[in-house]
Design an enzyme around this catalytic site. Structure first.
Site, PDB file in Angstrom:
ATOM      1  N   LYS A  40       0.724  -1.171   0.184  1.00 14.99           N
ATOM      2  CA  LYS A  40      -0.056  -0.128  -0.048  1.00 14.99           C
ATOM      3  C   LYS A  40       0.881   1.190   0.076  1.00 14.99           C
ATOM      4  O   LYS A  40       2.025   1.283   0.400  1.00 14.99           O
ATOM      5  CB  LYS A  40      -0.999  -0.219   1.258  1.00 14.99           C
ATOM      6  CG  LYS A  40      -2.046   1.056   1.190  1.00 14.99           C
ATOM      7  CD  LYS A  40      -2.781   0.995   2.689  1.00 14.99           C
ATOM      8  CE  LYS A  40      -4.054   1.842   2.594  1.00 14.99           C
ATOM      9  NZ  LYS A  40      -4.974   1.587   3.775  1.00 14.99           N
ATOM     10  N   SER A  54     -10.062   1.313   2.649  1.00 17.28           N
ATOM     11  CA  SER A  54      -8.853   2.271   2.039  1.00 17.28           C
ATOM     12  C   SER A  54      -8.035   1.405   1.113  1.00 17.28           C
ATOM     13  O   SER A  54      -7.300   1.892   0.217  1.00 17.28           O
ATOM     14  CB  SER A  54      -8.328   3.185   2.814  1.00 17.28           C
ATOM     15  OG  SER A  54      -7.357   2.746   3.611  1.00 17.28           O
ATOM     16  N   SER A  71     -10.103  -1.141   7.100  1.00 17.87           N
ATOM     17  CA  SER A  71      -9.503  -0.815   5.755  1.00 17.87           C
ATOM     18  C   SER A  71      -8.851  -2.075   4.834  1.00 17.87           C
ATOM     19  O   SER A  71      -8.291  -2.027   3.622  1.00 17.87           O
ATOM     20  CB  SER A  71      -8.399   0.146   5.691  1.00 17.87           C
ATOM     21  OG  SER A  71      -9.099   1.511   5.463  1.00 17.87           O
TER      22      SER A  71
HETATM   23  N1  GLN Z   1     -13.227   3.389   6.370  1.00 16.36           N
HETATM   24  C1  GLN Z   1     -12.619   3.787   7.103  1.00 16.36           C
HETATM   25  C2  GLN Z   1     -12.380   5.284   7.353  1.00 16.36           C
HETATM   26  O1  GLN Z   1     -12.860   6.013   6.405  1.00 16.36           O
HETATM   27  C3  GLN Z   1     -11.222   3.294   6.754  1.00 16.36           C
HETATM   28  C4  GLN Z   1      -9.986   3.592   7.799  1.00 16.36           C
HETATM   29  C5  GLN Z   1      -8.838   2.795   7.607  1.00 16.36           C
HETATM   30  O2  GLN Z   1      -9.006   1.566   7.995  1.00 16.36           O
HETATM   31  N2  GLN Z   1      -7.846   3.095   7.067  1.00 16.36           N
HETATM   32  O3  GLN Z   1     -12.105   5.712   8.360  1.00 16.36           O
END
Ligand code: GLN
Length: 472
Positions: free
Chosen positions: A78, A153, A177
């Site tokens: 990532k 994400s 995420s």
């Molecule tokens: N959907 C979560 C957010 O928007 C994702 C966060 C994450 O795990 N990086 O905060």
């Protein structure tokens, strides 16, 4: 032709040992798929130019006998994980040209084993989102249905793996995420115990929640990567020392599953509920005991998360001021440089969360919001730890819906935040959680269930995961 679709880490390792193909040949096979598919899917923001050189170094380990399971294994990482000399942009314009000056702990671990790092993958900007649509570098498409999102994400990593553009992939979790994109792309995603994997060299979102998390096509692959990465690191003050990494002794034989049915009251797609019940029936038939449990405070997980996380985001992102890192706008004076750099460098979602975070931390609101959320978080943590005195596992669906269409929920942040409803309890309480594919809709979109276990009980998750792979 190497059968990438059915390839696992152990199979590749055996093939390397048997000389069926070389590390270079395997990497070449992945590069070829990337060349064919990445234009459409946009999983990778960059494919490293030294992939084959890395593969040749791995091959030497097979010649000199120092090869391990991860040697020569092609990995996608990532874009918020630092890899020396390479750009790490966290999906943001503000870091578009930022080059990492040191390796993240997890990169160091992978490199030591001779894993082959293929490239960096697309993500929601600063890991804020559930669909990989807030990236400054375009959306990533779901390889199963390119008109849909891959989740987020870490959507780029999930899409890369699902499209056979890597053999395993690394993402990060702050709240779902990895598990949510694993769910949308039909993969296994593991969120380790908070403090198991070092955060050193990860571009921070919410420090008290962030955790590097592996994706695999199966449980065993995720387990192998986790075992490599889960080590104490003195550079991360929240890394847990080896002596304290003990699972709570199992209540019974790892076979009692608590289900908080009351949490599924609203907003969950009926198809998801049907699939979940079906999965529970199968587990019951396989000898698991399914127990109804109550987690009254966990109902407020999302509310607590969407106060604590922006508070941490607003502090973490304060360092991106146009002076020290990344994008710098021209301005008449320092204040103008700050304002323009941040205003132009951050996307809408990042700005929204910085504003929310500074608000909940501001004088007069701190007690009403931030402090209250911290208290709720403690209650959630306590009740989850307590639940593991009576059950070995807690099961829920991974996400309340299947992969949705590109463009959907983009103008409705609250609808997007609801994707995290089942993810938040594990991140807030720090317990590990695994997402597992549990079948498909009629159109072929993946379903997913998730399990949580007590702190450092990842092995209990791998056990139930492997069993579920047999019976699903
Ligand atoms: N959907 C979560 C957010 O928007 C994702 C966060 C994450 O795990 N990086 O905060």
């Amino acid at each position: 032709m190497i059968d990438l679709k059915n390839l696992t880490i152990e199979k590749a390792h055996k093939d390397f040992l048997d000389g069926v193909y070389t590390c270079r040949e395997l990497s070449e096979a992945y590069l070829k798929v990337i060349q064919n598919k990445n234009k459409e899917i946009n999983a990778y923001l960059e494919v490293y130019d030294d992939v084959l050189a890395q593969a040749d170094i791995a091959q030497k380990k097979f010649f000199d006998g120092s090869a391990t399971l991860m040697t020569g294994i092609p990995v996608a990482i990532k874009d918020n994980i630092l890899f020396t000399g390479h750009i790490a942009s966290a999906g943001s314009r503000i870091l578009e040209n930022y080059t990492a000056s040191y390796n993240a702990f997890v990169i160091e671990k992978l490199k030591n084993e001779g894993a082959v790092l293929l490239g960096r993958t697309n993500m929601d900007e600063f890991a804020m989102g559930s669909s990989t649509q807030t990236s400054a570098f375009g959306v990533t498409r779901n390889p199963i249905d390119p008109s849909r999102v891959p989740g987020g994400s870490s959507g780029g990593s999930a899409a890369a793996l699902a499209a056979d553009m890597s053999l395993v992939a690394l993402g990060t979790e702050t709240c779902g995420s990895v598990r949510e994109p694993a769910a949308f792309c039909g993969l296994v995603g593991l969120k380790p115990t908070y403090g198991a994997v070092s955060r050193n060299g990860i571009i921070a979102m919410g420090n008290s929640l962030d955790q590097v998390s592996p994706f695999g096509k199966n449980v065993r692959d995720a387990e192998i990567v986790f075992n490599l990465l889960s080590k104490y690191d003195a550079q991360d003050s929240t890394s847990i020392p080896d002596t304290l990494r003990k699972p709570k002794s199992k209540k019974s034989n790892g076979k009692s599953i608590g289900v908080p049915w009351h949490l599924f009251a609203e907003g969950v797609d009926p198809l998801i509920m049907e699939n979940f019940k079906h999965s529970m029936d199968k587990l019951q038939k396989a000898g698991y005991e399914i127990i109804n449990i109550e987690l009254p405070f966990s109902k407020y997980s999302l509310e607590a998360y969407y106060i604590i996380m922006p508070a941490e985001v607003s502090t973490n992102l304060a360092r991106f001021d146009g002076i020290r890192y990344g994008y710098s706008a021209k301005g008449e004076n320092l204040k103008e440089i700050y304002m323009k750099s941040r205003g132009q460098g951050f996307g809408r979602e990042a700005r929204r969360r910085i504003l929310l975070g500074t608000y909940v931390l501001s004088h007069g609101y701190y007690d009403a919001y931030y402090n209250k959320a911290i208290k709720v978080r403690e209650k959630i943590k306590t009740e989850i730890i307590k639940a593991f005195e009576t059950v070995d596992l807690i099961a829920t669906p991974t996400a309340p819906m299947v992969a949705f269409k590109l463009g959907e929920k983009l103008d409705d942040p609250v609808a997007m935040y609801l994707c995290d409803i089942f993810s938040a309890p594990a991140n807030l309480s720090g317990v590990p959680s695994i997402a597992l594919p549990s079948g498909n809709t009629e159109e072929g979109l993946p379903f997913s269930i998730q399990f949580m276990a007590s702190h450092f009980s990842e092995n209990t998750l791998f056990e139930v995961g492997k069993k579920f792979e047999e019976i699903r």
